[in-house]
Design a protein around this motif. Structure first.
Motif, mmCIF file in Angstrom:
data_model
loop_
_atom_site.group_PDB
_atom_site.id
_atom_site.type_symbol
_atom_site.label_atom_id
_atom_site.label_comp_id
_atom_site.label_asym_id
_atom_site.label_seq_id
_atom_site.Cartn_x
_atom_site.Cartn_y
_atom_site.Cartn_z
ATOM 1 N N GLY A 45 5.929 18.063 -43.676
ATOM 2 C CA GLY A 45 5.298 16.917 -44.318
ATOM 3 C C GLY A 45 3.934 17.139 -44.939
ATOM 4 O O GLY A 45 3.356 16.208 -45.492
ATOM 5 N N PHE A 46 3.415 18.345 -44.873
ATOM 6 C CA PHE A 46 2.124 18.607 -45.509
ATOM 7 C C PHE A 46 2.312 18.650 -47.016
ATOM 8 O O PHE A 46 3.351 19.070 -47.514
ATOM 9 C CB PHE A 46 1.518 19.925 -45.015
ATOM 10 C CG PHE A 46 0.919 19.825 -43.647
ATOM 11 C CD1 PHE A 46 -0.424 19.517 -43.480
ATOM 12 C CD2 PHE A 46 1.700 20.030 -42.529
ATOM 13 C CE1 PHE A 46 -0.963 19.412 -42.223
ATOM 14 C CE2 PHE A 46 1.163 19.927 -41.254
ATOM 15 C CZ PHE A 46 -0.165 19.614 -41.106
ATOM 16 N N GLU A 47 1.295 18.180 -47.742
ATOM 17 C CA GLU A 47 1.334 18.158 -49.199
ATOM 18 C C GLU A 47 0.172 18.960 -49.755
ATOM 19 O O GLU A 47 -0.926 18.927 -49.199
ATOM 20 C CB GLU A 47 1.215 16.724 -49.706
ATOM 21 C CG GLU A 47 2.320 15.815 -49.236
ATOM 22 C CD GLU A 47 2.080 14.380 -49.637
ATOM 23 O OE1 GLU A 47 1.054 14.096 -50.292
ATOM 24 O OE2 GLU A 47 2.919 13.538 -49.293
ATOM 25 N N LEU A 48 0.410 19.625 -50.873
ATOM 26 C CA LEU A 48 -0.647 20.365 -51.540
ATOM 27 C C LEU A 48 -1.659 19.377 -52.115
ATOM 28 O O LEU A 48 -1.295 18.465 -52.855
ATOM 29 C CB LEU A 48 -0.064 21.228 -52.663
ATOM 30 C CG LEU A 48 -1.072 22.019 -53.481
ATOM 31 C CD1 LEU A 48 -1.802 23.038 -52.607
ATOM 32 C CD2 LEU A 48 -0.372 22.708 -54.645
ATOM 33 N N ARG A 49 -2.922 19.549 -51.774
ATOM 34 C CA ARG A 49 -3.979 18.660 -52.258
ATOM 35 C C ARG A 49 -4.977 19.377 -53.145
ATOM 36 O O ARG A 49 -5.773 18.750 -53.797
ATOM 37 C CB ARG A 49 -4.728 18.028 -51.073
ATOM 38 C CG ARG A 49 -3.887 17.134 -50.213
ATOM 39 C CD ARG A 49 -3.510 15.891 -50.996
ATOM 40 N NE ARG A 49 -2.592 15.071 -50.255
ATOM 41 C CZ ARG A 49 -2.839 13.824 -49.915
ATOM 42 N NH1 ARG A 49 -3.953 13.258 -50.249
ATOM 43 N NH2 ARG A 49 -1.923 13.150 -49.246
ATOM 44 N N GLY A 50 -4.942 20.688 -53.145
ATOM 45 C CA GLY A 50 -5.870 21.430 -53.969
ATOM 46 C C GLY A 50 -5.673 22.921 -53.794
ATOM 47 O O GLY A 50 -4.972 23.366 -52.897
ATOM 48 N N ARG A 51 -6.317 23.651 -54.678
ATOM 49 C CA ARG A 51 -6.261 25.116 -54.616
ATOM 50 C C ARG A 51 -7.662 25.652 -54.793
ATOM 51 O O ARG A 51 -8.447 25.113 -55.573
ATOM 52 C CB ARG A 51 -5.386 25.685 -55.724
ATOM 53 C CG ARG A 51 -3.932 25.369 -55.562
ATOM 54 C CD ARG A 51 -3.160 25.978 -56.729
ATOM 55 N NE ARG A 51 -1.778 25.564 -56.683
ATOM 56 C CZ ARG A 51 -0.779 26.350 -56.333
ATOM 57 N NH1 ARG A 51 -0.998 27.599 -56.025
ATOM 58 N NH2 ARG A 51 0.456 25.901 -56.304
ATOM 59 N N GLU A 52 -7.947 26.705 -54.082
ATOM 60 C CA GLU A 52 -9.222 27.406 -54.219
ATOM 61 C C GLU A 52 -8.938 28.889 -54.236
ATOM 62 O O GLU A 52 -8.058 29.366 -53.535
ATOM 63 C CB GLU A 52 -10.145 27.107 -53.041
ATOM 64 C CG GLU A 52 -10.639 25.690 -52.982
ATOM 65 C CD GLU A 52 -11.619 25.486 -51.838
ATOM 66 O OE1 GLU A 52 -12.409 26.397 -51.562
ATOM 67 O OE2 GLU A 52 -11.551 24.424 -51.232
ATOM 68 N N ARG A 53 -9.692 29.595 -55.006
ATOM 69 C CA ARG A 53 -9.577 31.058 -54.989
ATOM 70 C C ARG A 53 -10.702 31.576 -54.097
ATOM 71 O O ARG A 53 -11.871 31.371 -54.374
ATOM 72 C CB ARG A 53 -9.720 31.621 -56.386
ATOM 73 C CG ARG A 53 -9.558 33.111 -56.375
ATOM 74 C CD ARG A 53 -9.641 33.675 -57.776
ATOM 75 N NE ARG A 53 -9.770 35.105 -57.687
ATOM 76 C CZ ARG A 53 -8.877 35.956 -58.149
ATOM 77 N NH1 ARG A 53 -7.812 35.499 -58.752
ATOM 78 N NH2 ARG A 53 -9.063 37.247 -58.018
ATOM 79 N N LEU A 54 -10.299 32.191 -53.013
ATOM 80 C CA LEU A 54 -11.260 32.738 -52.071
ATOM 81 C C LEU A 54 -11.152 34.253 -52.076
ATOM 82 O O LEU A 54 -10.069 34.813 -52.065
ATOM 83 C CB LEU A 54 -10.978 32.204 -50.658
ATOM 84 C CG LEU A 54 -10.987 30.704 -50.493
ATOM 85 C CD1 LEU A 54 -10.576 30.339 -49.074
ATOM 86 C CD2 LEU A 54 -12.351 30.129 -50.815
ATOM 87 N N LEU A 55 -12.274 34.902 -52.085
ATOM 88 C CA LEU A 55 -12.298 36.351 -52.011
ATOM 89 C C LEU A 55 -12.860 36.758 -50.662
ATOM 90 O O LEU A 55 -13.852 36.202 -50.200
ATOM 91 C CB LEU A 55 -13.171 36.932 -53.133
ATOM 92 C CG LEU A 55 -12.723 36.571 -54.548
ATOM 93 C CD1 LEU A 55 -13.741 37.103 -55.549
ATOM 94 C CD2 LEU A 55 -11.341 37.130 -54.840
ATOM 95 N N GLY A 56 -12.221 37.707 -50.051
ATOM 96 C CA GLY A 56 -12.712 38.164 -48.751
ATOM 97 C C GLY A 56 -12.302 39.590 -48.489
ATOM 98 O O GLY A 56 -11.304 40.076 -49.008
#
Length: 58
Positions: A45-56
């Motif tokens: 039931g989780f929905e995509l709410r946003g995207r972020e590009r993270l570098l690590g």
């Protein structure tokens, strides 16, 4: 119990505990390339709410 069934059981338990504690919502962060985890979250039931590009680096 293994794989997706275990993941779904863990998420279900977390949702129950959160509801019992009075939480209004749950959110999580997952790597876009982690397809098995994303599939479990979609099925629970989780929905995509946003995207972020993270570098690590490790």
């Amino acid at each position: 119990m293994a794989g997706p069934r275990l993941g779904r059981a863990i998420i279900g338990h977390a949702q129950t505990l959160a509801a019992e504690a009075g939480a209004q919502s749950l959110s999580l962060t997952v790597d876009a390339q982690n397809t098995p985890a994303r599939r479990v979250y979609d099925h629970t039931g989780f929905e995509l709410r946003g995207r972020e590009r993270l570098l690590g680096w490790y």
